[in-house]
Design an enzyme around this catalytic site. Structure first.
Site, PDB file in Angstrom:
ATOM      1  N   HIS A   1       0.623   2.786   8.386  1.00 39.26           N
ATOM      2  CA  HIS A   1       0.904   2.120   7.102  1.00 39.26           C
ATOM      3  C   HIS A   1       2.002   1.056   7.257  1.00 39.26           C
ATOM      4  O   HIS A   1       3.042   1.097   6.589  1.00 39.26           O
ATOM      5  CB  HIS A   1       1.302   3.155   6.029  1.00 39.26           C
ATOM      6  CG  HIS A   1       1.079   2.647   4.639  1.00 39.26           C
ATOM      7  ND1 HIS A   1       0.713   3.452   3.581  1.00 39.26           N
ATOM      8  CD2 HIS A   1       1.181   1.389   4.118  1.00 39.26           C
ATOM      9  CE1 HIS A   1       0.591   2.723   2.491  1.00 39.26           C
ATOM     10  NE2 HIS A   1       0.875   1.467   2.790  1.00 39.26           N
TER      11      HIS A   1
ATOM     12  N   ARG B   1      -6.116   1.513   0.573  1.00 36.29           N
ATOM     13  CA  ARG B   1      -5.611   2.871   0.435  1.00 36.29           C
ATOM     14  C   ARG B   1      -6.566   3.842   1.122  1.00 36.29           C
ATOM     15  O   ARG B   1      -7.777   3.596   1.170  1.00 36.29           O
ATOM     16  CB  ARG B   1      -5.479   3.260  -1.054  1.00 36.29           C
ATOM     17  CG  ARG B   1      -4.279   2.641  -1.737  1.00 36.29           C
ATOM     18  CD  ARG B   1      -2.956   3.218  -1.208  1.00 36.29           C
ATOM     19  NE  ARG B   1      -1.779   2.517  -1.714  1.00 36.29           N
ATOM     20  CZ  ARG B   1      -1.106   1.572  -1.044  1.00 36.29           C
ATOM     21  NH1 ARG B   1      -1.503   1.191   0.144  1.00 36.29           N
ATOM     22  NH2 ARG B   1      -0.033   1.018  -1.559  1.00 36.29           N
TER      23      ARG B   1
HETATM   24  P1  NDP Z   1      -3.679  -7.487  -6.871  1.00 35.49           P
HETATM   25  O1  NDP Z   1      -3.594  -6.547  -8.024  1.00 35.49           O
HETATM   26  O2  NDP Z   1      -2.970  -8.780  -6.927  1.00 35.49           O
HETATM   27  O3  NDP Z   1      -5.218  -7.804  -6.560  1.00 35.49           O
HETATM   28  C1  NDP Z   1      -6.228  -6.847  -6.639  1.00 35.49           C
HETATM   29  C2  NDP Z   1      -7.575  -7.538  -6.433  1.00 35.49           C
HETATM   30  O4  NDP Z   1      -8.603  -6.549  -6.444  1.00 35.49           O
HETATM   31  C3  NDP Z   1      -7.903  -8.529  -7.561  1.00 35.49           C
HETATM   32  O5  NDP Z   1      -8.552  -9.647  -7.022  1.00 35.49           O
HETATM   33  C4  NDP Z   1      -8.888  -7.736  -8.452  1.00 35.49           C
HETATM   34  O6  NDP Z   1      -9.796  -8.541  -9.151  1.00 35.49           O
HETATM   35  C5  NDP Z   1      -9.607  -6.924  -7.386  1.00 35.49           C
HETATM   36  N1  NDP Z   1     -10.205  -5.704  -7.948  1.00 35.49           N
HETATM   37  C6  NDP Z   1      -9.591  -4.653  -8.520  1.00 35.49           C
HETATM   38  N2  NDP Z   1     -10.493  -3.729  -8.920  1.00 35.49           N
HETATM   39  C7  NDP Z   1     -11.705  -4.230  -8.601  1.00 35.49           C
HETATM   40  C8  NDP Z   1     -13.037  -3.753  -8.759  1.00 35.49           C
HETATM   41  N3  NDP Z   1     -13.299  -2.578  -9.337  1.00 35.49           N
HETATM   42  N4  NDP Z   1     -14.054  -4.536  -8.334  1.00 35.49           N
HETATM   43  C9  NDP Z   1     -13.812  -5.748  -7.763  1.00 35.49           C
HETATM   44  N5  NDP Z   1     -12.565  -6.242  -7.571  1.00 35.49           N
HETATM   45  C10 NDP Z   1     -11.540  -5.496  -7.984  1.00 35.49           C
HETATM   46  O7  NDP Z   1      -3.211  -6.633  -5.589  1.00 35.49           O
HETATM   47  P2  NDP Z   1      -2.489  -7.157  -4.260  1.00 35.49           P
HETATM   48  O8  NDP Z   1      -3.305  -8.261  -3.676  1.00 35.49           O
HETATM   49  O9  NDP Z   1      -1.060  -7.402  -4.520  1.00 35.49           O
HETATM   50  O10 NDP Z   1      -2.600  -5.839  -3.347  1.00 35.49           O
HETATM   51  C11 NDP Z   1      -3.840  -5.247  -3.076  1.00 35.49           C
HETATM   52  C12 NDP Z   1      -3.652  -3.898  -2.414  1.00 35.49           C
HETATM   53  O11 NDP Z   1      -3.228  -4.043  -1.072  1.00 35.49           O
HETATM   54  C13 NDP Z   1      -2.594  -2.981  -3.032  1.00 35.49           C
HETATM   55  O12 NDP Z   1      -3.055  -2.332  -4.196  1.00 35.49           O
HETATM   56  C14 NDP Z   1      -2.339  -2.000  -1.911  1.00 35.49           C
HETATM   57  O13 NDP Z   1      -3.263  -0.937  -2.043  1.00 35.49           O
HETATM   58  C15 NDP Z   1      -2.653  -2.810  -0.659  1.00 35.49           C
HETATM   59  N6  NDP Z   1      -1.438  -3.070   0.138  1.00 35.49           N
HETATM   60  C16 NDP Z   1      -1.326  -2.464   1.360  1.00 35.49           C
HETATM   61  C17 NDP Z   1      -0.227  -2.657   2.155  1.00 35.49           C
HETATM   62  C18 NDP Z   1      -0.151  -2.041   3.509  1.00 35.49           C
HETATM   63  O14 NDP Z   1       0.874  -2.172   4.181  1.00 35.49           O
HETATM   64  N7  NDP Z   1      -1.193  -1.374   3.977  1.00 35.49           N
HETATM   65  C19 NDP Z   1       0.893  -3.511   1.708  1.00 35.49           C
HETATM   66  C20 NDP Z   1       0.667  -4.147   0.432  1.00 35.49           C
HETATM   67  C21 NDP Z   1      -0.463  -3.918  -0.318  1.00 35.49           C
HETATM   68  P3  NDP Z   1      -9.277  -9.586 -10.289  1.00 35.49           P
HETATM   69  O15 NDP Z   1      -8.518 -10.647  -9.541  1.00 35.49           O
HETATM   70  O16 NDP Z   1     -10.513 -10.111 -10.877  1.00 35.49           O
HETATM   71  O17 NDP Z   1      -8.422  -8.792 -11.221  1.00 35.49           O
END
Ligand code: NDP
Length: 309
Positions: free
Chosen positions: A272, A224
């Protein structure tokens, strides 16, 4: 009972058509044309305008049509028991991997450099690093990041990843929590941000963090826009501490015409599009969730409002 579609910067028509077709008996409305606001109990949305949900006092479920929910939690005050769900889709994940591998290989093989040289009719060869000598670090090892990390590893890259909880992914050196962060960044040549936007991750791509990467590292931000401290990136690029950046997401979208990123020689911009929601497969999840909701069953892809993702 009714479903309300609230879409900003996205055309609701194909969604309306699909949902109408698959839920023939259901009431489906598109904001702002709502007959009775008190009957709306299921909102399907993308980037709703600030506090718009306040008009609908009986909402029980809010379904994001993307992988993220920050566009909801940052703009609305949700009732305590509202369930928020998101899209988790293998097509979305695969498209993200294909986008990211294209960016990394393009950078490694100097495609932009050669295109620039071609414009000047300049014949100059450059060496490239082998995959096995390149470290790709993925921030966020969730449904998308975990898959991307494993695929880079399968290609032969050195891969590191960072998440909240510890992960066991073959070929990926996994770090977790604040204590593991700096070790994860060390020696990184390509940093890929796939974190969700939460209070803990806002501004995470700052001078301190980006300055911990290997010299001349390349940043890819597909998470983001609010993850990135823009001034810090400009400073690190201008001092050649970083070699470049591909940015797909921005604090303000569309990126304003006067924004300095547009003309910066070391920044590549995509609008995006790293991975776009596939309406057909995403609509299946929305329908499943609406049916589950009607039948009082557990919904799929529910997010934790406490964690923010
Ligand atoms: P998930 O919710 O499946 O995964 C998020 C990951 O981030 C998890 O591994 C989580 O850890 C980790 N995480 C969250 N907070 C922290 C923190 N404070 N410190 C360390 N690790 C953290 O999300 P997705 O994989 O489905 O998507 C990720 C992001 O990709 C979306 O939120 C979106 O912003 C972006 N996106 C962008 C797109 C684009 O076209 N540009 C399209 C689709 C998504 P844990 O596993 O331990 O919970």
């Amino acid at each position: 009972m009714s479903i309300l579609l609230i879409f900003e910067n996205k055309n609701p028509d194909p969604w309306y058509k699909l949902l109408k077709e698959k839920l023939p008996g259901g009431t489906i409305e598109v904001y702002p044309d709502v007959k009775d606001a008190s009957l709306v109990d299921f909102i399907v949305c993308w980037k709703p305008k600030k506090d718009i949900f306040n008009k609908y006092p009986n909402v029980k479920v809010v379904q994001s049509v993307g992988a993220s929910i920050d566009h909801i939690t940052n703009s609305q005050t949700l009732q305590p028991n509202t369930v928020v769900t998101r899209i988790v889709d293998t097509k979305l994940t695969q498209d993200m991997w294909e986008f990211l591998v294209a960016v990394v290989l393009g950078e490694l093989k100097n495609t932009s450099l050669y295109m620039a040289q071609q414009k000047e009719k300049k014949w100059k060869q450059h060496r490239y690093a082998s995959f096995k000598d390149v470290t790709v670090t993925i921030l966020g090892l969730g449904s998308i990041g975990g898959y991307v990390a494993q695929n880079f590893s399968d290609f032969g890259f050195k891969v590191k990843g960072w998440s909240n909880s510890k992960k066991q992914l073959s070929g990926v050196t996994s770090f977790h929590g604040k204590e593991g962060f700096k070790d994860c960044l060390r020696d990184t040549n390509f940093l890929i941000n796939l974190l969700p936007l939460t209070k803990d991750t806002r501004d995470i791509l700052n001078a301190d963090i980006l300055g911990s990467l290997a010299t001349s590292a390349f940043l890819i931000n597909v998470g983001r826009g609010e993850h990135l401290v823009e001034e810090d990136l400009l400073q690190l690029l201008n001092s050649s501490r970083l070699s470049g950046a591909l940015l797909d997401v921005f604090r303000e979208e569309p990126l304003p015409e006067k924004h300095p990123f547009w003309e910066h020689g070391k920044i590549k911009i995509t609008p995006h599009v790293a991975s776009l929601t596939n309406i057909e497969s995403a609509a299946e999840q929305v329908i499943e969730n609406y049916r589950n909701f009607l039948n009082k069953k557990t919904l799929v892809n529910v997010v934790s409002l406490k964690k923010g993702y």
